[in-house]
Scaffold this active site. Structure first.
Site, PDB file in Angstrom:
ATOM      1  N   LYS A 120     -21.904   3.864  -7.017  1.00  0.00           N
ATOM      2  CA  LYS A 120     -20.705   4.152  -7.786  1.00  0.00           C
ATOM      3  C   LYS A 120     -20.797   3.078  -9.145  1.00  0.00           C
ATOM      4  O   LYS A 120     -20.441   3.509 -10.218  1.00  0.00           O
ATOM      5  CB  LYS A 120     -19.220   4.151  -7.332  1.00  0.00           C
ATOM      6  CG  LYS A 120     -18.523   3.034  -7.449  1.00  0.00           C
ATOM      7  CD  LYS A 120     -17.020   3.172  -6.964  1.00  0.00           C
ATOM      8  CE  LYS A 120     -16.347   1.875  -6.746  1.00  0.00           C
ATOM      9  NZ  LYS A 120     -16.118   0.932  -7.554  1.00  0.00           N
ATOM     10  N   LYS A 127      -0.513   3.271   7.022  1.00  0.00           N
ATOM     11  CA  LYS A 127      -1.355   1.816   6.873  1.00  0.00           C
ATOM     12  C   LYS A 127      -0.417   0.510   7.221  1.00  0.00           C
ATOM     13  O   LYS A 127      -0.582   0.021   7.951  1.00  0.00           O
ATOM     14  CB  LYS A 127      -2.241   1.786   5.871  1.00  0.00           C
ATOM     15  CG  LYS A 127      -3.302   0.748   5.821  1.00  0.00           C
ATOM     16  CD  LYS A 127      -4.068   0.761   4.526  1.00  0.00           C
ATOM     17  CE  LYS A 127      -5.358   1.521   4.479  1.00  0.00           C
ATOM     18  NZ  LYS A 127      -6.335   1.349   3.238  1.00  0.00           N
ATOM     19  N   ASP A 174       0.767  -1.283  -0.145  1.00  0.00           N
ATOM     20  CA  ASP A 174      -0.075  -0.013  -0.061  1.00  0.00           C
ATOM     21  C   ASP A 174       0.947   1.262  -0.063  1.00  0.00           C
ATOM     22  O   ASP A 174       1.954   1.307   0.571  1.00  0.00           O
ATOM     23  CB  ASP A 174      -0.977   0.146   1.164  1.00  0.00           C
ATOM     24  CG  ASP A 174      -2.195   0.782   0.698  1.00  0.00           C
ATOM     25  OD1 ASP A 174      -3.239   0.150   0.678  1.00  0.00           O
ATOM     26  OD2 ASP A 174      -2.033   2.312   0.816  1.00  0.00           O
ATOM     27  N   LYS A 229     -19.178  -8.000 -13.248  1.00  0.00           N
ATOM     28  CA  LYS A 229     -19.315  -7.122 -11.896  1.00  0.00           C
ATOM     29  C   LYS A 229     -20.297  -6.014 -12.004  1.00  0.00           C
ATOM     30  O   LYS A 229     -20.928  -5.858 -11.233  1.00  0.00           O
ATOM     31  CB  LYS A 229     -17.800  -6.915 -11.709  1.00  0.00           C
ATOM     32  CG  LYS A 229     -17.625  -6.134 -10.310  1.00  0.00           C
ATOM     33  CD  LYS A 229     -18.029  -6.522  -9.258  1.00  0.00           C
ATOM     34  CE  LYS A 229     -18.048  -5.542  -7.834  1.00  0.00           C
ATOM     35  NZ  LYS A 229     -18.420  -6.440  -6.836  1.00  0.00           N
ATOM     36  N   GLU A 261     -14.028  -8.926  -7.814  1.00  0.00           N
ATOM     37  CA  GLU A 261     -14.344  -9.576  -6.473  1.00  0.00           C
ATOM     38  C   GLU A 261     -15.705  -9.083  -6.007  1.00  0.00           C
ATOM     39  O   GLU A 261     -16.318  -8.230  -6.523  1.00  0.00           O
ATOM     40  CB  GLU A 261     -13.422  -8.647  -5.405  1.00  0.00           C
ATOM     41  CG  GLU A 261     -13.597  -9.297  -4.081  1.00  0.00           C
ATOM     42  CD  GLU A 261     -13.429 -10.607  -4.066  1.00  0.00           C
ATOM     43  OE1 GLU A 261     -12.398 -11.267  -4.239  1.00  0.00           O
ATOM     44  OE2 GLU A 261     -14.529 -11.195  -3.195  1.00  0.00           O
ATOM     45  N   CYS A 264     -19.696   0.811  -3.227  1.00  0.00           N
ATOM     46  CA  CYS A 264     -20.026   0.264  -4.372  1.00  0.00           C
ATOM     47  C   CYS A 264     -20.956   0.395  -5.013  1.00  0.00           C
ATOM     48  O   CYS A 264     -20.937   0.989  -6.367  1.00  0.00           O
ATOM     49  CB  CYS A 264     -19.602  -1.477  -4.008  1.00  0.00           C
ATOM     50  SG  CYS A 264     -18.005  -1.797  -3.776  1.00  0.00           S
ATOM     51  N   LYS A 299     -23.772  -0.160   6.127  1.00  0.00           N
ATOM     52  CA  LYS A 299     -24.701  -1.328   6.551  1.00  0.00           C
ATOM     53  C   LYS A 299     -24.177  -1.877   7.745  1.00  0.00           C
ATOM     54  O   LYS A 299     -23.155  -1.364   8.229  1.00  0.00           O
ATOM     55  CB  LYS A 299     -24.609  -2.268   5.466  1.00  0.00           C
ATOM     56  CG  LYS A 299     -23.392  -2.765   5.073  1.00  0.00           C
ATOM     57  CD  LYS A 299     -23.481  -3.649   4.022  1.00  0.00           C
ATOM     58  CE  LYS A 299     -22.318  -4.334   3.605  1.00  0.00           C
ATOM     59  NZ  LYS A 299     -22.151  -5.485   2.778  1.00  0.00           N
TER      60      LYS A 299
HETATM   61  P1  NAD Z   1     -10.027   1.130  -0.273  1.00  0.00           P
HETATM   62  O1  NAD Z   1     -10.063   2.472  -0.279  1.00  0.00           O
HETATM   63  O2  NAD Z   1     -10.505   0.241   0.874  1.00  0.00           O
HETATM   64  O3  NAD Z   1      -8.732   0.354  -0.466  1.00  0.00           O
HETATM   65  C1  NAD Z   1      -7.872   0.884  -1.714  1.00  0.00           C
HETATM   66  C2  NAD Z   1      -6.487   0.902  -1.319  1.00  0.00           C
HETATM   67  O4  NAD Z   1      -5.454   1.069  -2.297  1.00  0.00           O
HETATM   68  C3  NAD Z   1      -6.095   2.131  -0.348  1.00  0.00           C
HETATM   69  O5  NAD Z   1      -5.350   1.603   1.194  1.00  0.00           O
HETATM   70  C4  NAD Z   1      -5.040   2.866  -0.885  1.00  0.00           C
HETATM   71  O6  NAD Z   1      -3.965   3.620  -0.172  1.00  0.00           O
HETATM   72  C5  NAD Z   1      -4.499   2.041  -1.767  1.00  0.00           C
HETATM   73  N1  NAD Z   1      -3.735   2.686  -2.944  1.00  0.00           N
HETATM   74  C6  NAD Z   1      -4.138   3.466  -3.821  1.00  0.00           C
HETATM   75  N2  NAD Z   1      -3.438   3.828  -4.901  1.00  0.00           N
HETATM   76  C7  NAD Z   1      -2.358   2.992  -4.438  1.00  0.00           C
HETATM   77  C8  NAD Z   1      -0.979   2.615  -5.250  1.00  0.00           C
HETATM   78  N3  NAD Z   1      -0.590   3.277  -6.422  1.00  0.00           N
HETATM   79  N4  NAD Z   1      -0.284   1.802  -4.769  1.00  0.00           N
HETATM   80  C9  NAD Z   1      -0.537   0.918  -3.591  1.00  0.00           C
HETATM   81  N5  NAD Z   1      -1.715   1.236  -3.088  1.00  0.00           N
HETATM   82  C10 NAD Z   1      -2.368   2.244  -3.695  1.00  0.00           C
HETATM   83  O7  NAD Z   1     -10.611   0.461  -1.586  1.00  0.00           O
HETATM   84  P2  NAD Z   1     -11.589  -1.110  -1.458  1.00  0.00           P
HETATM   85  O8  NAD Z   1     -12.993  -0.654  -0.848  1.00  0.00           O
HETATM   86  O9  NAD Z   1     -10.708  -1.916  -1.123  1.00  0.00           O
HETATM   87  O10 NAD Z   1     -11.763  -1.258  -3.172  1.00  0.00           O
HETATM   88  C11 NAD Z   1     -10.864  -1.499  -4.116  1.00  0.00           C
HETATM   89  C12 NAD Z   1     -11.396  -1.757  -5.375  1.00  0.00           C
HETATM   90  O11 NAD Z   1     -12.299  -3.178  -5.141  1.00  0.00           O
HETATM   91  C13 NAD Z   1     -12.432  -0.778  -5.928  1.00  0.00           C
HETATM   92  O12 NAD Z   1     -12.348  -0.862  -7.151  1.00  0.00           O
HETATM   93  C14 NAD Z   1     -13.856  -1.340  -5.377  1.00  0.00           C
HETATM   94  O13 NAD Z   1     -14.931  -0.759  -6.205  1.00  0.00           O
HETATM   95  C15 NAD Z   1     -13.474  -2.848  -5.545  1.00  0.00           C
HETATM   96  N6  NAD Z   1     -14.626  -3.528  -4.632  1.00  0.00           N
HETATM   97  C16 NAD Z   1     -14.779  -3.105  -3.431  1.00  0.00           C
HETATM   98  C17 NAD Z   1     -15.779  -3.810  -2.417  1.00  0.00           C
HETATM   99  C18 NAD Z   1     -16.088  -3.324  -1.237  1.00  0.00           C
HETATM  100  O14 NAD Z   1     -16.860  -3.958  -0.507  1.00  0.00           O
HETATM  101  N7  NAD Z   1     -15.122  -2.564  -0.587  1.00  0.00           N
HETATM  102  C19 NAD Z   1     -16.182  -5.093  -3.114  1.00  0.00           C
HETATM  103  C20 NAD Z   1     -15.949  -5.528  -4.319  1.00  0.00           C
HETATM  104  C21 NAD Z   1     -15.004  -4.558  -4.999  1.00  0.00           C
END
Ligand code: NAD
Length: 429
Positions: A263, A35, A30, A204, A151, A260, A320
């Site tokens: 968006k 973090k 990350d 997705k 995912e 999610c 939620k």
């Molecule tokens: P998040 O914001 O919780 O986590 C993303 C992480 O990526 C952050 O910690 C950020 O610091 C890091 N990051 C950003 N740019 C980076 C880089 N260049 N190098 C390294 N780290 C970097 O996001 P999330 O909720 O985990 O979602 C991630 C993706 O998964 C999104 O596309 C989202 O739509 C998808 N998704 C999310 C969920 C969910 O329930 N949250 C479920 C399915 C899919």
């Protein structure tokens, strides 16, 4: 296998940890150094049931490590997963700048063949762009296979969902990465759907939009129920026990939120628009969702008349149950609207208060859920946390200046609440 996950958020941390749990060697990357340090020191940046124990166990076993160096992650692994944010832009389209910059960073560290797997939710054809970008920025002439592996985990049940997926979707351009992908997922014993990248990416967006549609459908029905004296929960049970429909995502309430559904829905509308299709059905899903919140706020105003200088207790801030995530939370939206009307708020959430403090100013955070109602003109249920069902209702009724409850999640039985002396307003019942 040796795996690297870039982006250690809700998806990346769960993915990396669960892969480690089934025996893979995992590096979570990350760019947020704080973090990474927290995780290295044994701390947790998010709340997700069951996750902390798994992280600790796998880190102690040496299968899971954390770094802020993408280069290190790329160098040491055969398969690199991208799990960075794909936030919405003001026009509803997806901001792909995180995915693009990670693609460049991966390319700059590649010295040999890698499989790059996109786990972030991205518009159709992003896989092609990732592959092009990696080839363009790679110093050495090396081979890469880009795979789409969307995912489907739900926050609040993320570990359970990841460990026992209904199916795993894998989108590929050629057969070369298929065996490795199947090997990674073999321990999960789930059906694997192997398809082309475009279809995987679309699965997705289509799936999330369908779930949002199901929620808007029951919310629209809740309006008809209120107008006719029917009970939307009885309807949802009657419809949901029909196996062709299914009961899940049929709970009327304040509408969907979170990072999610809103968006992904606007992204899918935009993607369709870009290929020449006006997805009116999904625009209506958005409209119903916005109306649902408007109607609930109106219900509060109609009952309390003027909100200025009134105190309202709000139970729930997370979008939620079972999560500390407040991104696009309907509960937060509701709080902000009540504040705008001049109300004072006393709020509580079992897990989301630390994150909500960064967004909500001028509200009183109350640690004890049973104490929230004290001195309030009304109590609102905004998130469906199961523990709210165990609220000390007698104490709440006595604590309220008037025993008024607005239940935005239909947690309580209307007849029982009225028998206890509450003026009880819920959704569609
Ligand atoms: P998040 O914001 O919780 O986590 C993303 C992480 O990526 C952050 O910690 C950020 O610091 C890091 N990051 C950003 N740019 C980076 C880089 N260049 N190098 C390294 N780290 C970097 O996001 P999330 O909720 O985990 O979602 C991630 C993706 O998964 C999104 O596309 C989202 O739509 C998808 N998704 C999310 C969920 C969910 O329930 N949250 C479920 C399915 C899919």
């Amino acid at each position: 296998m040796k795996l690297t996950i870039i982006g250690t958020g809700y998806v990346g941390l769960v993915t990396g940890t669960c892969f480690a749990e089934v025996g893979h060697q995992v590096i979570c990357v990350d760019k947020d150094v704080a973090k990474v340090k927290l995780l290295q020191a044994g701390g947790m940046p998010i709340y997700e049931p069951g996750l902390e124990d798994l992280v600790k166990r796998n880190a102690a076993a040496g299968r899971l490590s954390f770094t802020s160096s993408t280069g290190e992650g790329v160098e040491k692994s055969d398969v690199i997963f991208i799990a960075v944010p794909t936030p919405p832009q003001p026009d509803g389209s997806v901001d792909l700048s995180f995915v693009e910059s990670v693609s460049r960073e991966i390319a700059q560290s590649m010295t040999g063949y890698k499989i790059v797997v996109d786990k972030s939710t991205v518009p159709v054809k992003t896989g092609d762009k990732v592959a092009e970008t990696i080839k363009r920025y790679c110093k050495a002439k090396v081979e890469v296979d880009v795979v789409s592996n969307p995912e489907f985990l739900r926050e609040g049940f993320a570990v359970e969902d990841f460990m026992k997926p209904d199916r795993v979707v894998i989108g590929v351009r050629s057969q070369r990465p298929v065996q490795a992908m199947k090997k990674i997922y073999e321990p999960f014993k789930a059906p694997v759907i192997c398809t082309d990248i475009n279809s995987a990416e679309l699965i997705k967006h289509a799936a999330n939009s369908f779930l949002a549609l199901k929620i808007s459908y029951i919310n629209a029905i809740s309006v008809v129920c209120e107008a006719t004296g029917a009970n939307v929960q009885e309807l949802a049970n009657g419809m949901g026990m029909y196996t062709r429909i299914g009961r899940r995502f049929l709970d009327a309430g304040l509408g969907f939120g979170g990072s999610c559904f809103p968006k992904d829905l606007s992204a899918f509308i935009k993607i369709s628009e870009q290929v020449g299709y006006d997805f009116k059905l999904l625009k209506e899903v958005q409209r119903i969702n916005a109306d649902q919140m408007d109607r609930f706020v109106k219900k509060i105003i109609d009952t309390l008349w003027v909100l200025k200088d009134k105190t309202i207790g709000v139970l729930g801030l997370a979008f939620k149950q079972n999560t500390d995530d407040v991104r696009l939370s309907p509960a937060i939206d509701l709080c902000q609207r009540l504040l705008k009307e001049g109300a004072r708020l006393r709020v509580h959430d079992p897990k989301a208060m630390p994150k909500a403090r960064a967004i909500l100013n001028d509200v009183e955070f109350v640690e004890d859920m049973d104490a929230v109602a004290e001195g309030c003109d009304a109590l609102v249920i905004a998130t469906e946390w199961p523990q709210f069902k165990k609220l000390d209702l007698e104490r709440a009724r006595r604590g309220l200046t008037h025993p008024i409850m607005f239940d935005g999640r239909n947690l309580f039985d209307r007849a029982e609440m009225e028998e206890m002396g509450f003026i009880y307003k819920s959704v569609g019942r």
